[in-house]
Scaffold this active site. Sequence first.
Site, PDB file in Angstrom:
ATOM      1  N   HIS A 190       0.838  -1.204   0.000  1.00 47.83           N
ATOM      2  CA  HIS A 190       0.000   0.000   0.000  1.00 47.83           C
ATOM      3  C   HIS A 190       0.873   1.255   0.000  1.00 47.83           C
ATOM      4  CE1 HIS A 190      -3.160  -2.598   2.203  1.00 47.83           C
ATOM      5  NE2 HIS A 190      -3.640  -2.383   0.986  1.00 47.83           N
ATOM      6  N   LYS A 244     -17.491  -6.225   6.921  1.00 49.14           N
ATOM      7  CA  LYS A 244     -16.246  -6.882   7.300  1.00 49.14           C
ATOM      8  C   LYS A 244     -16.017  -6.737   8.798  1.00 49.14           C
ATOM      9  CE  LYS A 244     -13.538  -6.489   3.056  1.00 49.14           C
ATOM     10  NZ  LYS A 244     -12.270  -6.011   2.483  1.00 49.14           N
ATOM     11  N   ARG A 299      -2.077  -6.073  -8.457  1.00 45.51           N
ATOM     12  CA  ARG A 299      -1.051  -7.083  -8.190  1.00 45.51           C
ATOM     13  C   ARG A 299      -1.076  -8.182  -9.240  1.00 45.51           C
ATOM     14  NH1 ARG A 299      -3.296  -8.413  -2.402  1.00 45.51           N
ATOM     15  NH2 ARG A 299      -5.057  -8.373  -3.795  1.00 45.51           N
ATOM     16  N   SER A 318      -3.249  -7.504   2.874  1.00 41.44           N
ATOM     17  CA  SER A 318      -3.516  -7.394   4.309  1.00 41.44           C
ATOM     18  C   SER A 318      -3.915  -8.748   4.881  1.00 41.44           C
ATOM     19  CB  SER A 318      -4.624  -6.367   4.566  1.00 41.44           C
ATOM     20  OG  SER A 318      -4.207  -5.082   4.178  1.00 41.44           O
TER      21      SER A 318
END
Length: 164
Positions: free
Chosen positions: A17, A41, A90, A128
């Site tokens: 990040h 979440k 990514r 993460s």
Amino acid sequence: MVIAIYPGSFDPITLGHLDIIERGSKLFDRVVVAVLQNPGKTPLFTVEERLCQIETATKHLPQVEVDSFDGLTVTYAKTIGAKVLLRGLRVMSDFEKELQMAHTNKTLSTEIETVFLATSTEYGFLSSSIVKEIARFNGSIDHLVSPHVASEIYQCYNKRTTDR
């Protein structure tokens, strides 16, 4: 002045990040790292803790600000006058998901553009979720997050272990 938003949950903020934030800060006049408050979440850290982690990690970047929001990203972008959504990519599956989101956002606001930055090679695997999984099983995360974030993650999992 071009304002970009880098939205995400950042639970926790990783070196990947930070790589996107640093590179984005060279491209835009102002980058707002915006922590999304996602009720769907269950985060490891509160929004306030994540904001503090990000502020500490980006204090060397004067054009970077940290904020939180809930609701639609494009609505938040309009509120602060941002014209760009900054996103990191990514792997190919990120591209498919992010492209779909970019197209959706374009239907909501034609004035806001999405800019994709490919992650630096050394962070192409990093998320993460991976950081939390490694820490949960007592692995070292020192090479994946800033020292202050690693310390907080270790404290969190150590507390959970000692609470049992």
